[in-house]
Design an enzyme around this catalytic site. Structure first.
Site, PDB file in Angstrom:
ATOM      1  N   ARG A  53       0.745  -1.127   0.078  1.00 24.36           N
ATOM      2  CA  ARG A  53      -0.076   0.182  -0.023  1.00 24.36           C
ATOM      3  C   ARG A  53       0.790   1.203  -0.074  1.00 24.36           C
ATOM      4  O   ARG A  53       2.159   1.026   0.205  1.00 24.36           O
ATOM      5  CB  ARG A  53      -0.866  -0.067   1.248  1.00 24.36           C
ATOM      6  CG  ARG A  53      -0.122  -0.238   2.488  1.00 24.36           C
ATOM      7  CD  ARG A  53      -0.721   0.389   3.733  1.00 24.36           C
ATOM      8  NE  ARG A  53      -0.863   1.868   3.565  1.00 24.36           N
ATOM      9  CZ  ARG A  53       0.382   2.612   3.727  1.00 24.36           C
ATOM     10  NH1 ARG A  53       1.507   2.115   3.712  1.00 24.36           N
ATOM     11  NH2 ARG A  53       0.182   4.009   3.453  1.00 24.36           N
ATOM     12  N   ALA A  55       0.797   4.904  -2.235  1.00 23.30           N
ATOM     13  CA  ALA A  55       0.849   5.186  -3.493  1.00 23.30           C
ATOM     14  C   ALA A  55       1.894   4.764  -4.454  1.00 23.30           C
ATOM     15  O   ALA A  55       1.830   4.058  -5.618  1.00 23.30           O
ATOM     16  CB  ALA A  55       0.368   6.721  -4.081  1.00 23.30           C
ATOM     17  N   ASP A 244      -2.375  10.483  -2.686  1.00 21.21           N
ATOM     18  CA  ASP A 244      -2.734   9.656  -3.467  1.00 21.21           C
ATOM     19  C   ASP A 244      -3.060  10.159  -4.898  1.00 21.21           C
ATOM     20  O   ASP A 244      -2.939   9.379  -6.012  1.00 21.21           O
ATOM     21  CB  ASP A 244      -4.025   8.575  -3.090  1.00 21.21           C
ATOM     22  CG  ASP A 244      -3.516   7.967  -1.981  1.00 21.21           C
ATOM     23  OD1 ASP A 244      -3.330   8.334  -0.855  1.00 21.21           O
ATOM     24  OD2 ASP A 244      -3.099   6.576  -2.092  1.00 21.21           O
ATOM     25  N   ASN A 254      -6.136  12.147  -0.255  1.00 21.91           N
ATOM     26  CA  ASN A 254      -5.351  11.562   0.697  1.00 21.91           C
ATOM     27  C   ASN A 254      -6.066  10.470   1.661  1.00 21.91           C
ATOM     28  O   ASN A 254      -7.372  10.610   1.724  1.00 21.91           O
ATOM     29  CB  ASN A 254      -4.162  12.070   1.336  1.00 21.91           C
ATOM     30  CG  ASN A 254      -3.129  11.294   2.101  1.00 21.91           C
ATOM     31  OD1 ASN A 254      -2.535  10.464   1.417  1.00 21.91           O
ATOM     32  ND2 ASN A 254      -2.949  11.611   3.286  1.00 21.91           N
TER      33      ASN A 254
END
Ligand code: MRU
Length: 354
Positions: A53, A55, A244, A254
């Site tokens: 996980r 980005a 993200d 985010n």
């Protein structure tokens, strides 16, 4: 002294064994377990389940997945290999919707494939391997540059608040929002970091608190609803978060809860910085309204982590995994090319020209 955390490789290609090696982020901090994945379904699932996980790490994992998928293909022509590659690419692209790095990395792999037009199957496969390794290696340098730019905004001894985990394990190395903390630590900055626990998946408690503690950084874990009191008590001089997807106007998606932290920071007059590589900036999204927000299962709120359900059975839930922080709340967006300030529509597009 070597930082014991920034040497961890959370995403790695074991080409000899046709394997993607991932640090399983769902079992931290209790177990440090590396998964060895060969099947595309397992790679997809690892992204969906947040075993990998953050980005940039998602992008790197997808790039390796696309390479491994192509490598496995028995196609004998460029065109047949492309068809197999596209299937894998399109499949991996459905694993999570919000972090644009996933799509950015997969598109970069496709672009590379197309650049190899006319080459043999073996040559194309070698090029895809090279591209996926380049994505990983570049991310390391990018994060270091983000860390240096962000560090220029901070002063020794400051209290910093962060949300979710934008640390070394969410990237190739250093992280984005945590990069200045690691670089500052090397220079004796002595930051006092407050980590929001980050409901519902606890990335702050399980990952950020673990990372920073292992690295010897002064870290204090707080529940999400304590951010206001630590700000009011004067413990926080800056907020640093990852991201993200940043839209062209500077709106930034985010981890859920980030926008609330930004609103609090504005109230207490505390600078709020978003740290993001250019690969997280999506100029095709005009504003945050264009960003697809992932919705996740109810169990993450009602039962996960608990010995018994902590909500009445069948209760309706709403579990958006991200929120969008309005650009007006963001003091600066720290990229590897420098720090963008408002008006972001201009400053962000300028970053791509540097
Ligand atoms: O759902 P997650 O844990 O993948 O969400 C991650 C975040 O929100 C991070 O802040 C972001 O991806 C940046 S990681 C450098």
């Amino acid at each position: 002294m070597q930082n014991p955390v920034t040497v961890i490789q959370s995403v790695r290609l074991d080409d000899e064994n046709d394997t993607l090696v991932l640090l399983d982020q769902t079992v931290l901090p209790n177990e440090t377990n590396f998964l060895e994945l060969k099947e595309m379904e397992d790679i997809w699932d690892a992204i969906y389940q947040l075993k990998v996980r953050g980005a940039p790490a998602i992008g790197i994992a997808a790039a390796y997945g696309a390479y491994l998928g192509a490598k496995k293909s028995t196609a004998e022509t460029y065109e047949a290999l492309f068809a197999d590659f596209k299937k894998v690419k399109d499949y991996l692209a459905t694993s999570r919707p919000t972090a644009v790095n996933l799509f950015w990395a997969l598109n970069r792999m496709e672009d590379r494939f197309k650049q190899e037009a006319g080459k043999s199957v073996a040559e194309v496969k070698a090029a895809l391997k090279e591209e996926s390794e380049a994505i990983r290696a570049e991310d390391e340098k990018i994060c270091e540059a983000i860390g240096e730019h962000a560090l220029s905004l901070l002063e020794p001894g400051w209290g910093l608040l962060t949300h979710c985990n934008a640390g070394t394990i969410a990237t190739a190395k250093y992280g984005t929002a945590l990069a200045p903390i690691y670089l500052g630590q090397e220079k004796g900055y002595d930051f006092k970091v407050y980590a929001d626990e980050t409901r519902p998946l606890l990335q702050g408690a399980r990952l950020t608190a673990w990372e920073l503690q292992q690295a010897g950084v002064d870290v204090t874990l707080i529940c999400d609803n304590m951010a206001s009191i630590v700000m009011k008590e004067g413990k926080i001089q800056a907020v640093l978060v990852g991201c993200d997807r940043v839209a062209a106007n500077g709106d930034a998606a985010n981890k859920i809860g980030t926008s609330g932290v930004a609103i609090l920071a504005k109230h207490y007059n505390i600078p709020f910085y978003v740290c993001a590589p250019l690969s997280t900036i999506d100029l095709e999204c005009q504003t945050g309204d264009d960003i697809h927000i992932e919705l996740r299962p109810s169990e993450e709120i009602t039962t996960k982590w608990y010995e018994q359900s902590m909500a009445p059975e069948g209760v309706q839930t709403y579990n958006p995994a991200f929120d969008v922080t309005d650009h007006s709340l963001i003091t600066g967006i720290v990229t590897e090319k420098g720090i963008a300030y408002a008006p972001y529509t201009e400053s962000l597009s300028e970053m791509f020209k540097k």
